[in-house]
Every structure is written in C-alpha cells, then in structure tokens.
Design an enzyme around this catalytic site. Structure first.
Site, PDB file in Angstrom:
ATOM      1  N   SER A  19       0.941  -1.126   0.035  1.00 15.23           N
ATOM      2  CA  SER A  19      -0.081   0.043  -0.073  1.00 15.23           C
ATOM      3  C   SER A  19       0.885   1.369  -0.044  1.00 15.23           C
ATOM      4  O   SER A  19       1.710   1.263  -0.744  1.00 15.23           O
ATOM      5  CB  SER A  19      -0.922  -0.129   1.205  1.00 15.23           C
ATOM      6  OG  SER A  19      -2.099   0.573   1.097  1.00 15.23           O
ATOM      7  N   HIS A  70      -7.492  -5.799  -0.270  1.00 16.02           N
ATOM      8  CA  HIS A  70      -6.380  -4.848  -0.162  1.00 16.02           C
ATOM      9  C   HIS A  70      -5.532  -5.373   1.270  1.00 16.02           C
ATOM     10  O   HIS A  70      -6.128  -5.074   2.261  1.00 16.02           O
ATOM     11  CB  HIS A  70      -6.849  -3.396   0.101  1.00 16.02           C
ATOM     12  CG  HIS A  70      -5.714  -2.531   0.282  1.00 16.02           C
ATOM     13  ND1 HIS A  70      -4.693  -2.108  -0.666  1.00 16.02           N
ATOM     14  CD2 HIS A  70      -5.247  -1.758   1.290  1.00 16.02           C
ATOM     15  CE1 HIS A  70      -3.988  -1.209  -0.414  1.00 16.02           C
ATOM     16  NE2 HIS A  70      -4.246  -1.142   1.058  1.00 16.02           N
TER      17      HIS A  70
HETATM   18  C1  GTR Z   1      -5.221   4.632   1.685  1.00 19.20           C
HETATM   19  C2  GTR Z   1      -4.895   5.335   0.489  1.00 19.20           C
HETATM   20  C3  GTR Z   1      -4.088   4.628  -0.436  1.00 19.20           C
HETATM   21  C4  GTR Z   1      -3.310   3.394   0.183  1.00 19.20           C
HETATM   22  C5  GTR Z   1      -3.487   3.063   1.779  1.00 19.20           C
HETATM   23  C6  GTR Z   1      -2.827   2.564   2.549  1.00 19.20           C
HETATM   24  O1  GTR Z   1      -6.185   5.345   2.399  1.00 19.20           O
HETATM   25  O2  GTR Z   1      -5.918   6.175  -0.105  1.00 19.20           O
HETATM   26  O3  GTR Z   1      -3.354   5.238  -1.278  1.00 19.20           O
HETATM   27  O4  GTR Z   1      -2.159   3.698   0.362  1.00 19.20           O
HETATM   28  O5  GTR Z   1      -4.305   3.958   2.405  1.00 19.20           O
HETATM   29  O6  GTR Z   1      -1.670   2.783   2.599  1.00 19.20           O
HETATM   30  O7  GTR Z   1      -3.176   1.704   3.342  1.00 19.20           O
END
Ligand code: GTR
Length: 429
Positions: free
Chosen positions: A268, A409
């Site tokens: 992420s 995710h």
């Molecule tokens: C989210 C963000 C993403 C991603 C994620 C993370 O809120 O929009 O770009 O990086 O966080 O790092 O968990």
C-alpha cells in the site's frame, strides 16, 4: 430585494469556491472503464531532446537520470544526500522462534549520535545456515512487535509516542498488540525457504501525519534557518524510502547478510515507498510492490479509483508540494508510474494487485508493468511478457512479475509465496 439577491449569489459563489477547493467531500471515484478519459502516456524511451533511446547505454546515461529527476522534483521530492556517518547497536539472540531463528535487533543512529535520533530494525535469520543470507526488507505499519508474537521484540519509543497522540489509542497496552499484524508477515515460510526478514516500523522514520515535517528524520537535514521541506523536497514517502536505504547500509556491514540479494517489499503506501526506494537505490536487487495503487504502481492518467488530487488532499505530507500541480490536471504530468517501474530496469520488479482492491486500480498497476517492459528489452530482458491481464491467482511475467489474487487490499501468504518463488528464480536458488 436587490441586496438580498446579490447576497444569495455571493453565498452560492462562496460555496462553489469552497467545493472546488476542497474537492474532497464530493470526490467520486470512477470505477467504470468506459469513463476513463482519453490519455497519452509519456514515452519512457523518448528523451527530453526528442531523440529515441535505443540502447541500454543511452538509457543509463541519458534517459534514466531525466526520469529520475522528474520523479524527484515533481512527485516524491528530492531526498537529501546522507551527510552523516551512521552508527548502530546490535542485540542478538541466537535462539528464537522455537529454535528456528536468530533474532537481531539493530538500533540505527543515522547521525552517528544516539541523542539525535534512532530507528529500530528487527531481523530474523534462519538458523544453521553457514553462508550469507538473502533478505526481504519491508517497513511495517504498526510496530515491529506486531509482526510476530515473539515476546522478545522491543517496542519502539516512537510507537508509544504515536499511540499517545490519539485518545482512541493512548490507553492501549502495547503487550496486547504483539503479533497483531502477523498475518501480513509470513515469517515461518520466509525462514523455511532460506531467507531472512528485516523490518522497521515506518513511524520510527517519519510519523504518518501532516505536521509540516517537524518530527521524524526531516529536521536532521534542514539547512540553517529551514523549518520545512521546500516544494521539490521530500515528503514522508521520501523519508520512509530513505530509511530503507539506511537498512541497506547496515546490511553491508553485517557478514551474516547477503547484501547483494535484498528484496525490498512494501504494501500500500509502503508499496509506493518500496518502489521509490528501489528507483533511487540500485543496491536493492528486487523490488516488490504489494497493492501500491495511486502514486505507486497504478497509472495516474487512468484516473480510476484513487486519483492524484484525492491522494494529495487526503495525505498532504506523502509527496512533495509540487505534486499538487497535477491535482485534477493529470494530463500535465511529465511522467506516469510505468516510468517509475522502468527505473528498476534491468533489476527484477514484482507488482501485485488484489481483485477487490479497486481503489488501487489493479488494471492500472498491471499496465505500468506492461508499459515499462520496452525498457527491459533494451537490456535483452523480457518484462511482463503478456499483453492482457492474467486470470485471477495466475502469476505471469519474467523480469517484471505480476499477479492479481482474489480478495482484498492486504498482504497474504499467497502474495509471499509468489515473492519467494520470484526471488528463487532470479537469485537462482
Ligand atoms: C489509503 C490510500 C491509499 C493506500 C492506503 C494504505 O487510504 O488512499 O493510497 O496507500 O491508504 O496505505 O493503506
């Protein structure tokens, strides 16, 4: 009557201005392929003087520095040169994880002076190996002590300070959070396959909130009278990536570690970070992006899921201020993220997506790998090797690896298995 009329119009104008500036509250992510605006990706192989790059020498000497400079000044910010001699302390336990591992806990002192700043790194190495050990290195979100239940893992003082910032977390007993992120760190699998794992809590390098860079490592690099980063200077992603390079500095001094075979991995926002670390520091032999999305592997010009404007407004401290110029103005970008991938060439890079992670634009992540592939060809290497996205849970690729797994995710054992196979293949293990 007239006055009331103008007042009303005034209010409406103010409201419209507010909405345009905030843009945030009304942001609606596009998840419809048919609504992606037409776009033209910048060509990694077309130099700024309009000559076509046709060989690896011109790529290395001419085009690569141009692209790297653009990412520095327009996207992540320039990372200051290391002006200190780092020192470190190491605590070693020869017998941890039921006798399967050696645990090292390394405190890095970036300026050489323990009073200035410190960063804690946790390392596990498989036991009983007589040759230097290839490594996976990654930053973690919630503290080193969350990657495993191991009661010997130190709890970082920066982590404790960060917990105190919020009433929701200030009374958490750190002991209850041991191992809470262990599903993301396949430590047993990594050790069994003959690799070591090193990890650092990202908040040890720069706490993840917008304080105009008063804490973390930024102030160590301010020039006389400077109090915050300039428009083209590093944000938090730049600082986190810098921290990964300091881990590498340590590896170079540890004879138990095979510093020529280090894979830098991140998830992420930390996947954005591993890519930026790999782009700047060619000592990383393999670079892995797990669900890195916007500002990571996903193409910004597709404007699918999270966009440049949205990310800059939500996280104003991640990129450099210059990146704001491209909010709702992606067509003006002189680079897109396939060019970030191309900066890894000829080193292997792996891009992973998750099917339910539409916010990160899996297809845009795949396309970055695809459009970086011509650069790998200059080195006689095949990049991703396919034209269209593979089926779910069907890894593809050569020097650029890619998979989209089912699920959300996250980082799962499935992801780690692919990274281990990829590293075995490229390190000829
Ligand atoms: C989210 C963000 C993403 C991603 C994620 C993370 O809120 O929009 O770009 O990086 O966080 O790092 O968990």
């Amino acid at each position: 009557m007239r006055l009331i009329h103008w007042q009303k119009i005034g209010h409406i104008i103010l409201l419209l201005c507010y909405c345009a500036i905030s843009g945030f509250s009304q942001f609606q992510a596009n998840y419809d392929e048919s609504k992606i605006p037409d776009y033209k990706l910048p060509d990694p192989l077309l130099a700024e003087d309009n000559t076509k790059i046709t060989n690896s020498k011109d790529w290395i000497e001419k085009r690569r520095p141009e692209i790297q400079r653009l990412f520095q000044t327009q996207v992540y910010g320039i990372t200051p040169a290391m002006k200190y001699s780092m020192t470190f302390d190491v605590q070693t336990d020869q017998n941890t994880l039921d006798g399967k591992a050696i645990r090292k806990q390394v405190t890095l002192y970036p300026t050489g002076n323990p009073q200035d700043y410190h960063i804690e790194m946790l390392i596990y190495l498989p036991k009983g190996v007589s040759t230097p050990i290839p490594m996976f290195l990654g930053l973690n979100f919630s503290g080193n002590h969350t990657v495993h239940l191991d009661p010997g893992i130190k709890i970082s003082s920066h982590w404790k300070e960060n917990m105190k910032r919020s009433p929701k977390t200030e009374s958490i007993d750190p002991e209850t959070t041991r191992g809470s992120a262990s599903s993301r760190w396949a430590i047993d699998m990594i050790l069994k396959r003959g690799y070591g794992l090193a990890t650092i809590y990202y908040g040890d390098i720069d706490p993840d909130f917008d304080d105009q860079f008063q804490n973390g490592v930024h102030p160590l690099f301010y020039t006389q009278g400077q109090t915050k980063s300039k428009e083209d200077e590093w944000g938090s992603i730049g600082a986190w990536a810098w921290g990964l390079s300091r881990a590498m500095d340590y590896f170079e001094k540890d004879p138990d570690i095979d510093q020529r075979h280090v894979s830098v991995m991140g998830h992420s926002r930390l996947g954005k970070t591993s890519l930026w670390a790999g782009a700047q520091d060619q000592r990383f032999a393999i670079v892995i992006s797990n669900d890195s999305g916007c500002g990571g592997a996903a193409l910004s010009l597709r404007r699918f899921g999270e966009t440049v404007g949205r990310i800059n407004r939500s996280f104003p401290h991640w990129f450099c201020d210059n990146f704001n110029q491209y909010n709702e103005n992606e067509d003006a970008l002189p680079v897109d993220q396939h060019m970030l991938i191309s900066l890894m060439a000829p080193r292997p890079v792996y891009i992973a997506s998750a099917f339910e992670d539409r916010w990160a634009d899996p297809k845009g992540e795949f396309l970055s790998g695809k459009y970086a592939s011509p650069v790998y060809q200059l080195f006689g290497k095949r990049g991703i090797g396919v034209d269209t996205m593979p089926d779910l849970n069907t890894p593809v690729g050569h020097t650029i690896g890619y998979h989209i797994r089912s699920g959300k995710h996250d980082v799962t054992d499935y992801d780690w298995k692919q990274y281990l196979d990829f590293a075995d293949r490229h390190f000829q293990k």
